[in-house]
Design a protein around this motif. Sequence first.
Motif, PDB file in Angstrom:
ATOM      1  N   MET A   1     142.566   9.285  29.846  1.00  0.00           N
ATOM      2  CA  MET A   1     141.151   9.581  30.025  1.00  0.00           C
ATOM      3  C   MET A   1     140.782  10.716  29.078  1.00  0.00           C
ATOM      4  O   MET A   1     141.448  11.739  29.030  1.00  0.00           O
TER       5      MET A   1
ATOM      6  N   THR B   1     137.878  13.524  27.659  1.00  0.00           N
ATOM      7  CA  THR B   1     136.756  14.337  28.134  1.00  0.00           C
ATOM      8  C   THR B   1     135.959  14.792  26.923  1.00  0.00           C
ATOM      9  O   THR B   1     136.529  15.127  25.894  1.00  0.00           O
TER      10      THR B   1
ATOM     11  N   THR C   1     134.371   3.911  27.865  1.00  0.00           N
ATOM     12  CA  THR C   1     133.605   3.688  29.076  1.00  0.00           C
ATOM     13  C   THR C   1     133.477   4.986  29.849  1.00  0.00           C
ATOM     14  O   THR C   1     134.486   5.652  30.100  1.00  0.00           O
ATOM     15  N   VAL C   2     132.265   5.347  30.212  1.00  0.00           N
ATOM     16  CA  VAL C   2     132.053   6.538  31.043  1.00  0.00           C
ATOM     17  C   VAL C   2     132.292   6.136  32.486  1.00  0.00           C
ATOM     18  O   VAL C   2     131.690   5.191  32.988  1.00  0.00           O
ATOM     19  N   THR C   3     133.191   6.843  33.151  1.00  0.00           N
ATOM     20  CA  THR C   3     133.506   6.535  34.544  1.00  0.00           C
ATOM     21  C   THR C   3     132.983   7.599  35.502  1.00  0.00           C
ATOM     22  O   THR C   3     132.898   7.349  36.701  1.00  0.00           O
ATOM     23  N   SER C   4     132.633   8.780  34.979  1.00  0.00           N
ATOM     24  CA  SER C   4     132.055   9.814  35.842  1.00  0.00           C
ATOM     25  C   SER C   4     131.387  10.886  34.996  1.00  0.00           C
ATOM     26  O   SER C   4     131.683  11.029  33.811  1.00  0.00           O
TER      27      SER C   4
END
Length: 66
Positions: free
Chosen positions: A1, A3, A32-35
């Motif tokens: 992931m 950032t 893909t943005v997950t949060s």
Amino acid sequence: MATFGNTNVETTEDGSSAFPRAVKFTATANGTVTSMSVHIKTSFGAADIHAAIYADSAGAPGALRA
């Protein structure tokens, strides 16, 4: 992931909480943005926060993506 954006909890205030603020961050790779996360100083009281992702349109917000 991965950032991206400002991941620091700032130590200074940026002014009045009565005015909306938009901050631009640009990803350096596809993904893909997950949060999304936001840190808010609680002394301002209740806050109504909205987060959105827009396509780039020559340096300005384009189509709403999420």
